[in-house]
Design a protein around this motif. Sequence first.
Motif, short mmCIF file in Angstrom:
data_model
loop_
_atom_site.label_atom_id
_atom_site.label_comp_id
_atom_site.label_asym_id
_atom_site.label_seq_id
_atom_site.Cartn_x
_atom_site.Cartn_y
_atom_site.Cartn_z
N VAL A 1 -1.78 -44.25 56.04
CA VAL A 1 -3.08 -44.78 55.62
C VAL A 1 -4.20 -44.18 56.47
O VAL A 1 -5.27 -43.81 55.96
N MET A 2 -3.94 -44.09 57.77
CA MET A 2 -4.96 -43.59 58.70
C MET A 2 -5.39 -42.17 58.34
O MET A 2 -6.60 -41.87 58.29
N TRP A 3 -4.42 -41.29 58.07
CA TRP A 3 -4.78 -39.91 57.78
C TRP A 3 -5.31 -39.73 56.37
O TRP A 3 -6.14 -38.85 56.13
N VAL A 4 -4.84 -40.54 55.42
CA VAL A 4 -5.40 -40.48 54.07
C VAL A 4 -6.87 -40.90 54.09
O VAL A 4 -7.74 -40.24 53.50
N VAL A 5 -7.16 -42.00 54.78
CA VAL A 5 -8.54 -42.47 54.89
C VAL A 5 -9.40 -41.46 55.64
O VAL A 5 -10.54 -41.18 55.26
N ALA A 6 -8.85 -40.89 56.71
CA ALA A 6 -9.61 -39.94 57.52
C ALA A 6 -9.96 -38.67 56.76
O ALA A 6 -10.96 -38.02 57.06
N SER A 7 -9.13 -38.32 55.78
CA SER A 7 -9.37 -37.08 55.02
C SER A 7 -10.34 -37.28 53.86
O SER A 7 -10.71 -36.31 53.20
N ARG A 8 -10.73 -38.52 53.61
CA ARG A 8 -11.66 -38.81 52.51
C ARG A 8 -13.09 -38.91 53.03
O ARG A 8 -13.34 -39.38 54.14
N ARG A 9 -14.02 -38.48 52.22
CA ARG A 9 -15.45 -38.64 52.48
C ARG A 9 -15.84 -38.14 53.87
O ARG A 9 -16.49 -38.84 54.65
N LEU A 10 -15.43 -36.93 54.17
CA LEU A 10 -15.80 -36.34 55.45
C LEU A 10 -17.29 -36.04 55.47
O LEU A 10 -17.86 -35.56 54.48
N LYS A 11 -17.93 -36.30 56.60
CA LYS A 11 -19.36 -36.11 56.73
C LYS A 11 -19.66 -34.97 57.69
O LYS A 11 -18.90 -34.71 58.62
N THR A 12 -20.80 -34.31 57.45
CA THR A 12 -21.22 -33.24 58.35
C THR A 12 -21.49 -33.79 59.74
O THR A 12 -21.12 -33.19 60.74
N VAL A 13 -22.16 -34.95 59.78
CA VAL A 13 -22.35 -35.66 61.04
C VAL A 13 -21.30 -36.77 61.08
O VAL A 13 -21.44 -37.79 60.41
N PRO A 14 -20.21 -36.58 61.80
CA PRO A 14 -19.09 -37.51 61.72
C PRO A 14 -19.39 -38.86 62.35
O PRO A 14 -20.15 -38.96 63.31
N SER A 15 -18.76 -39.88 61.78
CA SER A 15 -18.80 -41.20 62.40
C SER A 15 -17.87 -41.19 63.61
O SER A 15 -17.16 -40.21 63.87
N LYS A 16 -17.85 -42.30 64.35
CA LYS A 16 -16.99 -42.37 65.52
C LYS A 16 -15.52 -42.26 65.12
O LYS A 16 -14.73 -41.59 65.79
N GLY A 17 -15.16 -42.92 64.01
CA GLY A 17 -13.79 -42.85 63.53
C GLY A 17 -13.41 -41.45 63.10
O GLY A 17 -12.31 -40.95 63.44
N GLN A 18 -14.29 -40.79 62.34
CA GLN A 18 -14.02 -39.42 61.90
C GLN A 18 -13.93 -38.49 63.10
O GLN A 18 -13.06 -37.60 63.14
#
Length: 257
Positions: free
Chosen positions: A44-61
């Motif tokens: 779940v962690m890696w599936v969620v992390a691979s979705r909706r990636l942002k140019t300016v990443p959040s702390k989680g990303q």
Amino acid sequence: MIPMQEGGYTAPGVEDFQFPGLFGTDWITKPMIQAVIAAVIVIVMWVVASRRLKTVPSKGQYLMELIYEFIRNSVGRDILGPGFRPYLGLLVGLFTYILLNNWFGELFLFMFPTMSNIGYAWGAVVLVLFIYVSAGFRRHGIGYLRKALIPEGVPWYLYPIIIPVEFLSNFVTRPLTLGVRLFANMFAGHLTIIVFVVGGTYLLTQADGLVLNAGGVISLLFSLVMMLFELFIGALQAYIFTILTAQYISSSISESH
């Protein structure tokens, strides 16, 4: 569970790493549930992390990218070389899965490192063995057996000696040491923590005398230090396991032996 009996102290031991079956079974145990929970969390962690990636990443990303880049650069690229990409997902997933199972020993909801049960260490080792052997066959075909068992330049009359030695090295010693290293470190570390927690609790609550009670307080405080140290050891062992996995795959797919 605190192994203290009325009128005395029972030292922690191997029995504290054994768990009864749950739900009327012998095979559904606490370590098994932890292993399943860790697998679900990692997926779940890696599936969620691979979705909706942002140019300016959040702390989680940013954290997930940090883990990914760390394994990609220091393990995949450095050890496997240009052909590392097909194995990158395996290495990242393996690292985070073992790391999480190791850190379960310091999470108060679990308080037991899954890999301190040798059966689960062997499970990870069997997966690694299958992967690096299948990688060798996929790259070299049946010629992988010759590559794995007969080093280059060895004269034919030494084959009866070299082949058994290479077989033991590649298919027995490698997985054996890989599993024992992971299990032994997690087992020893967790047992040390139990000794300080149980001994400190006994001295603080059961022993007579301020000196012994103070020793109990010191023991409990030291157990907290040991728990922090075990977080480091858990991460280190996950990293070592991942590095060795990459090295074994590299030796299987390389052209020279």
